[in-house]
Design a protein around this motif. Structure first.
Motif, mmCIF file in Angstrom:
data_model
loop_
_atom_site.group_PDB
_atom_site.id
_atom_site.type_symbol
_atom_site.label_atom_id
_atom_site.label_comp_id
_atom_site.label_asym_id
_atom_site.label_seq_id
_atom_site.Cartn_x
_atom_site.Cartn_y
_atom_site.Cartn_z
ATOM 1 N N VAL A 344 45.654 -22.157 24.178
ATOM 2 C CA VAL A 344 46.231 -23.331 23.514
ATOM 3 C C VAL A 344 47.544 -23.722 24.175
ATOM 4 C CG1 VAL A 344 47.139 -24.206 21.323
ATOM 5 C CG2 VAL A 344 45.113 -22.731 21.341
ATOM 6 N N ALA A 345 48.336 -22.734 24.579
ATOM 7 C CA ALA A 345 49.627 -23.021 25.211
ATOM 8 C C ALA A 345 50.036 -21.809 26.053
ATOM 9 C CB ALA A 345 50.695 -23.314 24.164
ATOM 10 N N GLU A 346 50.772 -22.097 27.126
ATOM 11 C CA GLU A 346 51.306 -21.042 27.982
ATOM 12 C C GLU A 346 52.770 -21.354 28.311
ATOM 13 O OE1 GLU A 346 48.605 -19.641 31.253
ATOM 14 O OE2 GLU A 346 47.467 -21.432 30.673
ATOM 15 N N LYS A 347 53.613 -20.334 28.240
ATOM 16 C CA LYS A 347 55.029 -20.511 28.582
ATOM 17 C C LYS A 347 55.416 -19.480 29.624
ATOM 18 C CE LYS A 347 59.669 -20.909 26.647
ATOM 19 N NZ LYS A 347 60.510 -20.872 25.412
ATOM 20 N N ARG A 348 55.807 -19.977 30.801
ATOM 21 C CA ARG A 348 56.237 -19.113 31.895
ATOM 22 C C ARG A 348 57.440 -19.755 32.582
ATOM 23 N NH1 ARG A 348 50.708 -19.317 32.776
ATOM 24 N NH2 ARG A 348 49.549 -17.393 32.377
ATOM 25 N N PRO A 349 58.499 -19.036 32.897
ATOM 26 C CA PRO A 349 58.702 -17.649 32.438
ATOM 27 C C PRO A 349 59.145 -17.618 30.987
ATOM 28 C CG PRO A 349 60.616 -18.368 33.672
ATOM 29 C CD PRO A 349 59.630 -19.496 33.745
ATOM 30 N N TYR A 350 58.816 -16.555 30.320
ATOM 31 C CA TYR A 350 59.241 -16.339 28.939
ATOM 32 C C TYR A 350 60.091 -15.074 28.928
ATOM 33 C CZ TYR A 350 59.009 -15.336 23.938
ATOM 34 O OH TYR A 350 59.331 -15.077 22.626
ATOM 35 N N THR A 351 61.386 -15.248 28.748
ATOM 36 C CA THR A 351 62.312 -14.124 28.802
ATOM 37 C C THR A 351 62.339 -13.406 27.458
ATOM 38 O OG1 THR A 351 63.671 -15.287 30.426
ATOM 39 C CG2 THR A 351 64.682 -13.413 29.299
ATOM 40 N N HIS A 352 62.080 -12.125 27.486
ATOM 41 C CA HIS A 352 62.086 -11.341 26.251
ATOM 42 C C HIS A 352 62.498 -9.904 26.565
ATOM 43 C CE1 HIS A 352 57.828 -9.603 26.815
ATOM 44 N NE2 HIS A 352 58.098 -10.306 27.892
ATOM 45 N N SER A 353 62.893 -9.181 25.525
ATOM 46 C CA SER A 353 63.379 -7.812 25.685
ATOM 47 C C SER A 353 62.204 -6.861 25.849
ATOM 48 C CB SER A 353 64.211 -7.409 24.463
ATOM 49 O OG SER A 353 64.706 -6.101 24.612
ATOM 50 N N VAL A 354 62.266 -6.058 26.914
ATOM 51 C CA VAL A 354 61.187 -5.130 27.241
ATOM 52 C C VAL A 354 61.784 -3.736 27.442
ATOM 53 C CG1 VAL A 354 59.356 -4.566 28.889
ATOM 54 C CG2 VAL A 354 59.840 -6.966 28.319
ATOM 55 N N GLY A 355 61.124 -2.719 26.879
ATOM 56 C CA GLY A 355 61.590 -1.350 27.025
ATOM 57 C C GLY A 355 61.199 -0.748 28.362
ATOM 58 N N HIS A 356 62.157 -0.031 28.970
ATOM 59 C CA HIS A 356 61.910 0.633 30.250
ATOM 60 C C HIS A 356 62.304 2.100 30.130
ATOM 61 C CE1 HIS A 356 61.309 -3.066 32.752
ATOM 62 N NE2 HIS A 356 61.937 -3.600 31.714
ATOM 63 N N CYS A 357 61.647 2.938 30.915
ATOM 64 C CA CYS A 357 61.980 4.352 30.951
ATOM 65 C C CYS A 357 63.378 4.526 31.543
ATOM 66 C CB CYS A 357 60.949 5.112 31.784
ATOM 67 S SG CYS A 357 61.333 6.869 32.007
ATOM 68 N N SER A 358 64.236 5.225 30.820
ATOM 69 C CA SER A 358 65.611 5.402 31.296
ATOM 70 C C SER A 358 65.672 6.252 32.560
ATOM 71 C CB SER A 358 66.465 6.049 30.201
ATOM 72 O OG SER A 358 65.989 7.340 29.873
ATOM 73 N N ARG A 359 64.598 6.992 32.863
ATOM 74 C CA ARG A 359 64.583 7.862 34.036
ATOM 75 C C ARG A 359 64.065 7.149 35.281
ATOM 76 N NH1 ARG A 359 68.085 11.708 32.750
ATOM 77 N NH2 ARG A 359 67.575 12.714 30.781
ATOM 78 N N CYS A 360 62.899 6.504 35.147
ATOM 79 C CA CYS A 360 62.273 5.927 36.337
ATOM 80 C C CYS A 360 62.200 4.407 36.303
ATOM 81 C CB CYS A 360 60.880 6.513 36.532
ATOM 82 S SG CYS A 360 59.685 5.991 35.279
ATOM 83 N N LYS A 361 62.638 3.799 35.198
ATOM 84 C CA LYS A 361 62.730 2.339 35.045
ATOM 85 C C LYS A 361 61.367 1.652 34.906
ATOM 86 C CE LYS A 361 67.021 3.208 35.527
ATOM 87 N NZ LYS A 361 67.809 3.465 34.295
ATOM 88 N N THR A 362 60.292 2.433 34.758
ATOM 89 C CA THR A 362 58.970 1.853 34.558
ATOM 90 C C THR A 362 58.891 1.170 33.192
ATOM 91 O OG1 THR A 362 57.950 3.552 35.927
ATOM 92 C CG2 THR A 362 56.507 2.410 34.385
ATOM 93 N N THR A 363 58.170 0.045 33.124
ATOM 94 C CA THR A 363 57.936 -0.617 31.843
ATOM 95 C C THR A 363 57.117 0.309 30.948
ATOM 96 O OG1 THR A 363 57.955 -2.800 32.877
ATOM 97 C CG2 THR A 363 56.941 -2.628 30.689
ATOM 98 N N LEU A 364 57.645 0.554 29.760
ATOM 99 C CA LEU A 364 56.992 1.486 28.843
ATOM 100 C C LEU A 364 55.834 0.820 28.117
ATOM 101 C CD1 LEU A 364 60.170 3.168 27.324
ATOM 102 C CD2 LEU A 364 58.603 4.143 29.014
ATOM 103 N N GLU A 365 54.980 1.669 27.609
ATOM 104 C CA GLU A 365 53.814 1.197 26.880
ATOM 105 C C GLU A 365 53.786 1.844 25.501
ATOM 106 O OE1 GLU A 365 50.972 -1.378 26.442
ATOM 107 O OE2 GLU A 365 51.805 -1.093 28.461
ATOM 108 N N PRO A 366 53.846 1.071 24.407
ATOM 109 C CA PRO A 366 53.619 1.670 23.082
ATOM 110 C C PRO A 366 52.182 2.193 23.029
ATOM 111 C CG PRO A 366 54.566 -0.542 22.908
ATOM 112 C CD PRO A 366 54.119 -0.366 24.328
ATOM 113 N N ARG A 367 52.036 3.432 22.586
ATOM 114 C CA ARG A 367 50.715 4.062 22.685
ATOM 115 C C ARG A 367 50.491 5.019 21.525
ATOM 116 N NH1 ARG A 367 48.569 8.544 26.308
ATOM 117 N NH2 ARG A 367 46.400 7.976 26.727
#
Length: 876
Positions: A344-367
């Motif tokens: 229906v709609a797309e917004k790019r870029p969409y800036t939002h807060s994303v969690g990263h691993c404090s050790r390796c900076k990888t984007t975390l995944e809720p699991r």
């Protein structure tokens, strides 16, 4: 200042000698090793002295000394050195943290260079490899701490994986488990697809990333609705759509099922109060296995949890997207939905807060994952109560609310990590689902099918035991009895959540309600000279060892202490370290001068009646500064402490007392001996006061001055109570008089060393006793036969007449002063105009009005000064 004054009655120079220059590199390392060899920093549990205990916030075994460490260690070292001098049995407990994820990553990178992974070695061989790395390469920070001058008890050095500390970990785990405060449950956790482990909430770094917001249509026709998501790949695991129960737009759909696009499943539409009807379309997709809020909705409504991503973030659902990485799958799924007309709609870029691993900076995944948890509610309540009822003070007090905001709202703590390096969870699982938690003195179950839980504990679990595990707990050791609780914890405000709250919870729980420390002294973060966070990406990271090599450790320490206002970030630049190096040189040169000219600590101080006003003044000021230093230490006001000591030493002792006393030293005799004893006393005490912050230069100077063994074990100065307000007033007038004449000389363009004939009328004032000093400091010669008064200065009730003939261009000087006078008068007129304007005063902010008043006051002072200078000029 470094040349000896030749007294008329001086004999051979028998004073101790110092090199002409202070070279830190020649002093610091051998001096520190001598302190360690003599055992000055060790602590004895059998001592009858009162205890003073501080633990080092254990640096990671993978770490190296950075400015944050140097800052924190300087403050702790200053506190412990002072307490040791005050007669306390002082223990600064050193040690390092095993740093589970960080250390495992280091060793895995080494293996990768060999083309291997930890799985190629197996668990036991990999752990052996980590211990080998630790023995060979870990802990380089210990050597760097020695360079800084850390007065830690090295014989007590601890490591969080030591046998004794491991016993403590197993003991408290068993106790918590038996008290039903540790449990195992399947919940949403923060998962790192790179480190392949859960990490705690406090180890998540949130940052604004550019992503995409895609609005999708679920269902058909009148029974369709639109949801928005930034993680389109998780739609494969949706098991419901949720709306607010009072949202009339969707009332006809609640309880019905709609088809989930790209799948052969239908999902229900549920009503849940968690949904915000004002946000977006008011409808949200529910993916219980991949979002903590969705998991809660799923629990309330009995929804299925479908995992669609594996541990590496790869799609596991059978179909066209199986095997794709989560980010590849995101694009592919959006493309497939677009092809079906579902976008229906797309917004790019969409800036939002994303969690990263404090050790390796990888984007975390809720699991969704089966993990071990600590039930924190009762523990956190006890931790909050200990501060609320005053058993523990947080300093500065205004940071207490941050602490309460955290401990009063703690979620249960996920303590298991899917690593191999760390404290392995002491739980065995049986063939029929049995679970047995084993204490340190218990045998694990044996037999076919019994296996130990593969996970290890969060690093913060073991470091949370640090204040008492390092003292031998769970045994009731003499160390534990003597040195627990800790006197103070000195650490950054950023660790309120990571570490402090953990220590508070575990300390109160394990030690039967006894707090782990009585005071929490929080400091800020070290930043660059512009106040910017230090970061490799910014290119502004400083290696403190480089500054120590260039300027000496004392200079680095003093600079850090001078910026240490409680709870406030600390900006630091190299020019400030240079200034601190200059201060160390000033102390060195002034003490060298004093030693060459009769300063001594031998014998009692002469009685007050034998002291000059200058002597009484400096002794009075000395006792005031001792009292100020004590007050600042007790309030953890290191910046104010360093500033007070700096100005007392440089301004009052070296620039005023020593200079005012030079005529006395030159004259020789009994009064020179008296002032030499006073100067020795002042230097002795001043070096003691400075020692905790700048230990190396002060130790070298003090042992030379006094012949004492070491400042480390010397007595801390005490305020004798001696005050002489009359002498302080007299010398203050003298300083004002000298300063005024110096200003006049400067205004007239005279060089500092240029001699000027002067007639002084000091009769009726206390300045008369200081005429010789006044003349010497101001380069004023006695009047000669051709003396001609060209300028007269009234100072402190006296008069100084100067002969400036031939020394200045009177016409040019009058022109310059007249111009400056006109500018000052113009400033007064403008300021008065604004301050008399009622409309302006009604609208202008208070700080603006205060600034104008300040400009007016300065301009009025300038007019008075410039008029006097013009009047004092000779006729052209």
């Amino acid at each position: 200042m470094t040349d000896k004054i030749q007294r008329p009655d001086s004999g051979p120079n028998s004073a101790p000698e110092l090199p002409t220059q202070y070279v830190p590199a020649e002093v610091e390392v051998p001096l520190y090793e001598r302190w360690v060899e003599r055992g000055y920093f060790e602590a004895d549990a059998k001592s009858e002295k009162p205890p003073y205990t501080v633990v080092i916030p254990p640096p990671n075994v993978t770490g190296s000394l950075h400015l944050g460490h140097a800052f924190e260690h300087t403050l702790i070292d200053a506190l412990t050195r002072r307490k040791r001098m005050q007669g306390f049995e002082t223990l600064w407990q050193p040690g390092m943290d095993h740093a589970g994820i960080a250390t495992q990553n280091v060793v895995e990178r080494e293996l990768a260079k060999e083309g291997k992974s930890r799985h190629d070695l197996g668990r036991e061989a990999f752990i052996e490899r980590v211990w080998k790395w630790k023995a060979e390469s870990g802990g380089q920070i210990a050597g760097q701490m020695r360079r800084l001058g850390d007065g830690v008890a090295w014989s007590r050095d601890r490591f969080t994986m030591d046998e004794g500390l491991s016993r403590a970990v197993q003991t408290i785990f068993k106790k918590l488990y038996d008290d039903e405060l540790i449990y195992r449950a399947e919940r949403i956790i923060n998962w790192c697809p790179r480190c392949l482990t859960a990490i705690s909430d406090i180890e998540v770094d949130y940052q604004d990333d550019d992503g995409e917001l895609v609005s999708l249509k679920y269902g058909e026709g009148d029974e369709s609705l639109v949801v928005a998501t930034t993680r389109a790949e998780t739609m494969l695991g949706d098991t419901a759509v949720a709306v607010h129960p009072d949202d009339e737009r969707y009332a006809h759909l609640i309880g019905k099922r709609i088809k989930l696009p790209l799948t052969d499943r239908t999902i229900p539409l549920v009503a849940d109060a968690h949904v915000d009807p004002e946000f977006g379309t008011g409808a949200v997709k529910v993916t219980p296995a991949h979002d903590p809020n969705d998991f809660a909705i799923g629990q309330r409504h009995g929804l299925e949890s479908i995992e669609v991503l594996d541990e590496r973030g790869v799609i596991t659902v059978h179909g066209p997207f199986q095997g794709l990485d989560r980010f590849e799958a995101r694009s592919a799924i959006v493309a497939a939905l677009r092809a079906e007309g579902r976008i229906v709609a797309e917004k790019r870029p969409y800036t939002h807060s994303v969690g990263h691993c404090s050790r390796c900076k990888t984007t975390l995944e809720p699991r969704l994952s089966l993990q071990w948890w600590v039930k924190v509610e009762p523990l956190a309540k006890a931790a909050g109560d200990a501060v609320r009822d005053g058993r523990v003070d947080i300093h500065p007090a205004d940071l207490s609310q941050r602490y309460f905001d955290w401990v009063d709202n703690l979620n249960d703590w996920c303590i298991s990590r899917q690593l191999w390096w760390g404290h392995r969870i002491p739980v065995w699982h049986g063939p029929n689902g049995e679970t047995v938690c084993v204490g340190p003195d218990e045998q694990p179950p044996t037999g076919e099918g019994w296996t130990q839980d593969p996970d290890v504990l969060d690093t913060w679990f073991s470091s949370g035991l640090w204040p008492f595990s390092t003292l031998g707990w769970p045994e009731k050791t003499p160390d534990l009895e003597k040195f627990y609780p800790n006197s103070v914890l000195v650490t950054g405000y950023d660790l309120l959540f990571f570490w402090i709250a953990r220590m508070m919870m575990f300390g109160l729980y394990a030690m039967d309600g006894q707090v782990p420390f009585r005071t929490i002294a929080l400091h800020g973060m070290v930043r660059d000279e512009h106040g910017k966070k230090m970061s490799k990406s910014f290119g502004n990271v400083v290696n403190p060892l480089d500054w120590m090599d260039t300027y000496g450790s004392d200079a680095v320490r003093f600079t850090l202490a001078k910026g240490a206002n409680p709870g406030t970030d600390v900006p630091i630049g190299e020019d400030w370290v240079q200034a601190s190096r200059n201060f160390a040189n000033k102390i060195w040169n002034a003490t060298r001068f004093a030693l060459m000219n009769g300063a001594t600590v031998e014998g009692e101080l002469p009685p007050a009646e034998k002291l000059s006003a200058t002597d009484r003044w400096i002794l009075s000021r000395l006792n005031t500064v001792v009292a100020e230093a004590d007050a600042y230490y007790e309030d953890y006001q290191f910046a104010k402490l360093a500033d007070a000591l700096y100005h007392f030493a440089w301004d009052e002792v070296f620039d005023w007392y020593v200079e005012l006393s030079k005529t006395t030293f030159f004259a020789g005799g009994e009064q020179a001996a008296v002032s030499g004893r006073v100067l020795g006393e002042v230097l002795d005490v001043t070096l003691r006061l400075l020692h905790p912050i700048v230990p190396f230069v002060t130790e070298t100077l003090w042992t030379t001055l006094t012949g004492g063994e070491s400042l480390v074990i010397a007595d801390w100065p005490k305020d004798s109570g001696f005050r002489d307000t009359a002498a302080e007033s007299e010398i203050e007038n003298l300083q004002q008089a000298i300063t005024e004449v110096r200003r006049f000389r400067s205004d007239q363009g005279l060089q500092p060393g240029q001699k000027v004939p002067a007639r002084m009328d000091l009769s009726g004032t206390k300045l008369v006793a200081h005429e010789a000093a006044i003349r010497q400091l101001l380069r004023l010669q006695p009047e000669g036969e051709a003396f001609q008064v060209t300028a007269t200065l009234p100072i402190a009730g006296a008069t100084v007449a100067l002969d400036l003939s031939g020394t200045i261009d009177v016409t040019a000087e009058r022109k310059r002063l007249t111009k400056d006078l006109g500018a000052a008068e113009k400033e007064i007129a403008q300021a008065n105009a604004k301050l008399s304007n009622e409309a302006f005063l009604a609208k202008a902010p208070d700080n603006v009005v205060d600034k104008i008043r300040g400009r007016l006051s300065k301009a009025e002072t300038d007019v008075t000064r410039l008029t006097a200078q013009l009047d004092s000029l000779p006729e052209a």
